[in-house]
Design a protein around this motif. Structure first.
Motif, PDB file in Angstrom:
ATOM      1  N   ILE A 126     -23.912  17.166  43.571  1.00 55.37           N
ATOM      2  CA  ILE A 126     -25.062  16.445  43.036  1.00 55.37           C
ATOM      3  C   ILE A 126     -26.279  17.018  43.081  1.00 55.37           C
ATOM      4  O   ILE A 126     -26.767  17.136  44.262  1.00 55.37           O
ATOM      5  CB  ILE A 126     -25.246  14.839  43.406  1.00 55.37           C
ATOM      6  N   ASN A 127     -27.019  17.281  41.881  1.00 56.85           N
ATOM      7  CA  ASN A 127     -28.533  18.446  42.075  1.00 56.85           C
ATOM      8  C   ASN A 127     -29.469  16.731  42.541  1.00 56.85           C
ATOM      9  O   ASN A 127     -29.908  16.363  41.370  1.00 56.85           O
ATOM     10  CB  ASN A 127     -28.769  18.616  40.873  1.00 56.85           C
ATOM     11  N   HIS A 128     -29.664  16.554  43.598  1.00 56.31           N
ATOM     12  CA  HIS A 128     -30.460  15.178  43.818  1.00 56.31           C
ATOM     13  C   HIS A 128     -31.852  15.652  43.709  1.00 56.31           C
ATOM     14  O   HIS A 128     -32.550  14.824  43.274  1.00 56.31           O
ATOM     15  CB  HIS A 128     -30.330  14.844  45.298  1.00 56.31           C
ATOM     16  N   GLU A 129     -32.227  16.753  43.729  1.00 55.11           N
ATOM     17  CA  GLU A 129     -33.811  17.230  43.679  1.00 55.11           C
ATOM     18  C   GLU A 129     -34.557  16.932  42.372  1.00 55.11           C
ATOM     19  O   GLU A 129     -35.383  16.226  42.353  1.00 55.11           O
ATOM     20  CB  GLU A 129     -34.081  18.582  43.917  1.00 55.11           C
ATOM     21  N   LEU A 131     -33.714  14.142  40.430  1.00 61.77           N
ATOM     22  CA  LEU A 131     -33.913  12.877  40.629  1.00 61.77           C
ATOM     23  C   LEU A 131     -34.877  12.417  41.532  1.00 61.77           C
ATOM     24  O   LEU A 131     -35.552  11.535  40.902  1.00 61.77           O
ATOM     25  CB  LEU A 131     -32.355  12.100  41.006  1.00 61.77           C
ATOM     26  N   ILE A 167     -24.072   9.841  43.347  1.00 61.75           N
ATOM     27  CA  ILE A 167     -25.628   9.856  43.545  1.00 61.75           C
ATOM     28  C   ILE A 167     -25.890   9.159  44.587  1.00 61.75           C
ATOM     29  O   ILE A 167     -27.233   9.484  45.158  1.00 61.75           O
ATOM     30  CB  ILE A 167     -26.155   9.366  42.036  1.00 61.75           C
ATOM     31  N   ALA A 170     -25.927  11.066  47.675  1.00 64.46           N
ATOM     32  CA  ALA A 170     -26.743  12.315  47.625  1.00 64.46           C
ATOM     33  C   ALA A 170     -28.232  12.175  47.775  1.00 64.46           C
ATOM     34  O   ALA A 170     -28.922  12.823  48.413  1.00 64.46           O
ATOM     35  CB  ALA A 170     -26.528  13.030  46.305  1.00 64.46           C
ATOM     36  N   VAL A 171     -28.821  11.110  47.187  1.00 62.76           N
ATOM     37  CA  VAL A 171     -30.215  10.517  47.405  1.00 62.76           C
ATOM     38  C   VAL A 171     -30.527   9.723  48.605  1.00 62.76           C
ATOM     39  O   VAL A 171     -31.588   9.402  48.756  1.00 62.76           O
ATOM     40  CB  VAL A 171     -30.704  10.039  46.095  1.00 62.76           C
TER      41      VAL A 171
END
Length: 260
Positions: A126-129, A131, A167, A170-171
């Motif tokens: 997950i590319n949390h950046e 978000l 998600i 990840a965040v």
């Protein structure tokens, strides 16, 4: 630290979400929460596949996704449903942005079992950046669970519950809400307000938790295993936030909580 809250809306609930649901999200924002919405769309996908006379089958609860089916999945999830949610949020004074899991490599996945399931993905990253950047702009991301392949040359249909859970972890979300058509986990027609991981397993074995609620609590348990302390099952038809309190069933990581 940001109070991030992930809200997963099942496809069967999209048309039945009450106006109060969106008003509650606005109230959450006013209380300092940063919402992220992840949605499914199974019933709408089924209807369009039927209209187009495209055959579809489920294997172990997962939709076998051919390239033809994938086109319909993307059309429904990333088109009509995302747009409908974004418009409803805007009408309630909430700035939102629709996106797919493939945008900016938000959700990366690999084939779960290509021979049996086709383009069904298993989430790897997950590319949390991205978000966190959107949340910092006070935008509510509305995400359809379409993932991009690890080598960026293809797309996958991923389970919306699993996407929401990944998600949330990840965040480092404070809470994740699984929005359903009931007020929480019910026993003898009464909402169980608080339950532990261990007790959830017992309720499944006893047949108290059945049908479509099982995938919801399974995803909830994955969130707890991923490091979250609590997860909630709530209703999209009734108020889900009142006087600073969320309404529904809270599943806690602790082994023992309030007995039921």
């Amino acid at each position: 630290m940001e109070k991030i809250i992930v809200i997963k809306c099942g496809g069967s609930m999209i048309d039945d979400l009450s106006e109060k649901f969106f008003m509650d999200i606005k109230e959450m924002q006013d209380q300092g929460f940063k919402p992220i919405i992840v949605h499914g769309g199974g019933p709408a996908i089924n209807r369009l596949l039927s209209d187009l006379q495209i055959e579809s089958e489920f294997i172990n609860g997962l939709r076998k996704t051919t390239e033809e089916v994938m086109e319909v999945v993307e059309m429904v999830l990333s088109g009509s449903i995302t747009n409908k949610l974004v418009r409803a949020l805007h009408l309630n004074g909430i700035s939102a942005i629709g996106m797919t899991g493939s945008d900016s490599g938000l959700i990366q996945a690999k084939a779960k079992d290509f021979e049996k399931l086709g383009l069904v993905g298993e989430i790897t990253t997950i590319n949390h950046e991205i978000l966190l950047k959107l949340l910092s702009m006070n935008l509510v991301p509305v995400i359809s669970p379409i993932a991009i392949s690890e080598n960026s040359n293809g797309y996958y249909n991923v389970n919306a519950d699993s996407a929401a859970a990944a998600i949330a972890v990840a965040v480092n979300a404070e809470k994740i809400l699984f929005v359903t058509d009931v007020s929480g986990i019910l026993k003898d027609k009464q909402v169980i307000e608080t339950v532990s991981q261990h007790e959830v397993q017992s309720l499944i074995q006893e047949g108290v938790i059945t049908g479509g609620m099982i995938p919801k609590v399974s995803a909830a348990l994955k969130c707890l295993e991923g490091g979250m302390d609590q997860v909630m099952i709530v209703s999209g038809k009734t108020p889900l936030y009142r006087e600073g309190q969320f309404i529904g069933t809270t599943i806690l990581k602790e082994q023992k909580v309030v007995s039921f």
